[in-house]
Motif scaffolding. Structure first.
Motif, mmCIF file in Angstrom:
data_model
loop_
_atom_site.group_PDB
_atom_site.id
_atom_site.type_symbol
_atom_site.label_atom_id
_atom_site.label_comp_id
_atom_site.label_asym_id
_atom_site.label_seq_id
_atom_site.Cartn_x
_atom_site.Cartn_y
_atom_site.Cartn_z
ATOM 1 N N ASP A 1 0.815 -1.215 0.000
ATOM 2 C CA ASP A 1 0.000 0.000 0.000
ATOM 3 C C ASP A 1 0.861 1.284 0.000
ATOM 4 O O ASP A 1 0.321 2.396 0.012
ATOM 5 N N SER B 1 2.844 4.508 -0.859
ATOM 6 C CA SER B 1 2.902 5.557 -1.888
ATOM 7 C C SER B 1 3.626 6.751 -1.265
ATOM 8 O O SER B 1 3.802 6.832 -0.047
ATOM 9 N N TYR B 2 4.043 7.685 -2.132
ATOM 10 C CA TYR B 2 4.820 8.825 -1.624
ATOM 11 C C TYR B 2 3.974 9.757 -0.752
ATOM 12 O O TYR B 2 4.511 10.552 0.009
ATOM 13 N N SER B 3 2.660 9.591 -0.830
ATOM 14 C CA SER B 3 1.792 10.401 0.027
ATOM 15 C C SER B 3 1.485 9.724 1.352
ATOM 16 O O SER B 3 0.911 10.336 2.251
ATOM 17 N N ASN B 4 1.885 8.460 1.478
ATOM 18 C CA ASN B 4 1.636 7.701 2.710
ATOM 19 C C ASN B 4 2.830 7.905 3.652
ATOM 20 O O ASN B 4 3.825 7.194 3.575
#
Length: 436
Positions: free
Chosen positions: A33, A35-38
């Motif tokens: 899961d 991602s660079y925004s997580n």
């Protein structure tokens, strides 16, 4: 080298991912899961990477608090054709301390770890300074001789009519201008007062010398225009002294204000464009000079140059309007115009060149000193040599006046400057009325 580094990097990433998977086991998140925004999973990967500690094929892989890999290092030196270990660094075992062995240096000289920067102070050449001061001294001697001549023969008509006291002011101004050559050549890194003194000599000397020339031409202009307007009063010497005093006071006030609130100081300037390298000494030599500067010096220079420029323009105007006055003893306007022309030409050519070559101390000093000496000497010669010639070599004709005006040559009044000027003014007015 790069193969082992790549191998270590892959294993570091794998271990960090494995630790992150373990941390996510009891949560709703999975490594897939990410991602660079997580930011949550991102922080876990970052923290687990910093905790990696394993032994690889190169050595142990471990990171410090800054994220830099901690590796033992060995320093080798070529000795007698072989690489010999001379230093060891292992932060894990010895901390920040480096263990050193024995070095061998050719000629027993330890080389520099980098090129060393060395500054060398650049000042005016002694020979140049001596030559310029000698020439300036000759100019001062000339001014003193002219001053002696002016005082001794002040009763002569050709001297009396040209305002000898005003001529004395011109010579004093010239002497002060010559003093600039002595002061500006001193080492201002040792004497910061040289900065302010140099400007003082230029400004005050110019105010006296050219202020007096301006005042003399103004009087001829007033007399000439008064003859056209039927006026009968000729300016006296005290009126000229007032004008010279006002101009000098204005310039001196600006200098005092400058000195008190924003004084010039010597500032070190590295001339890196003139640096020289000495590879055999592992050294770079950079010339260093000292410039006089202050926070607002550009504005003060601008104001002072503006005032002197206005003075020169007024002098040109007055000399032009009085060019037709033909009384030899009274009118210096032709010579004054030549003086102003010389100053404008010398300044227009010399000052830009001096600014362009500012980094060359000798060229700048030699050029500025030559300009001052040439302009000042030319002024003295143009104003006083004709008077010396008139007194010593020529039998001055007492009737050498404008024939249409009829100025009296009565010996009783010919020696009185102000009486003769007033007489000339009255006769000029009478002549104008008859013509009308």
């Amino acid at each position: 080298m790069y193969k082992t580094t790549a191998y270590d990097a892959v294993w570091t990433i794998a271990r960090a991912f494995n630790a992150t998977i373990y941390d996510l086991k009891n949560t709703e998140h999975r490594l897939e899961d990410f991602s660079y925004s997580n930011t949550y999973i991102g922080e876990l990967i970052k923290n687990n990477t910093s905790k990696v500690n394993f032994r690889s094929i190169s050595n142990r892989v471990v990171f410090d608090k800054n994220g830099d890999v901690i590796r033992p290092m060995r320093i080798l030196q070529m000795q007698d054709g072989y690489l010999v270990p001379v230093g060891w660094y292992n932060k894990i075992h010895t901390g920040e301390k480096t263990q050193w062995g024995t070095f061998k240096w050719p000629s027993k000289l330890v080389p520099k770890d980098s090129m060393q920067l060395r500054s060398t102070h650049v000042c005016v050449s002694t020979w140049l300074y001596v030559i310029m001061c000698t020439v300036a001294s000759m100019g001062i001697l000339m001014a003193v001789l002219f001053l002696y001549f002016n005082i001794k023969f002040h009763a002569e008509r050709i001297i009396k009519m040209s305002s000898p006291w005003i001529n004395n002011v011109i010579l004093v101004g010239c002497i002060i201008l010559y003093m600039f050559v002595y002061v500006s050549g001193l080492d201002n890194s040792k004497f910061s007062s040289v900065c302010q003194a140099s400007v003082f000599f230029i400004v005050v000397g110019f105010s006296l010398a050219f202020g007096a020339l301006f005042a003399k031409t103004w009087r001829v202009h007033v007399i000439y225009t008064a003859s056209l307007k039927m006026k009968k009063r000729a300016p006296k010497d005290k009126d000229l002294f007032i004008k010279i005093g006002v101009l000098t006071a204005i310039n001196a006030s600006i200098m005092v204000f400058w000195t008190v609130f924003d004084p010039l100081v010597s500032t070190e300037v590295y001339l890196r464009n003139l640096k020289t390298e000495e590879p055999h000494n592992d050294r770079v030599v950079v010339p260093v000079t000292w410039h006089c500067t202050s926070r607002y010096h550009i504005y003060f220079y601008g104001v002072l140059l503006g005032i002197q420029g206005i003075l020169l323009l007024l002098g040109v105007f007055l000399a032009f309007t009085t060019r037709k006055v033909t009384i030899l003893e009274l009118n210096d306007s032709k010579y004054i115009g030549m003086c102003i022309y010389n100053v404008i030409v010398l300044a227009s050519v010399g000052l830009p060149v001096a600014l362009i070559l500012k980094g060359s101390v000798n060229v700048t000093y030699g050029l500025l000193s030559s300009l001052i000496i040439a302009g000042t000497t030319a002024t003295q010669c143009l104003i006083f040599i004709p008077k010396v010639y008139g007194v010593k070599l020529v039998n001055i004709d007492v009737n050498d006046v404008r024939p249409t005006i009829g100025l009296s040559t009565n010996p009783a009044t010919a020696g009185d400057t102000e009486e003769t000027l007033s007489q000339y003014n009255r006769k000029a007015c009478q002549h104008s009325s008859h013509v009308s």
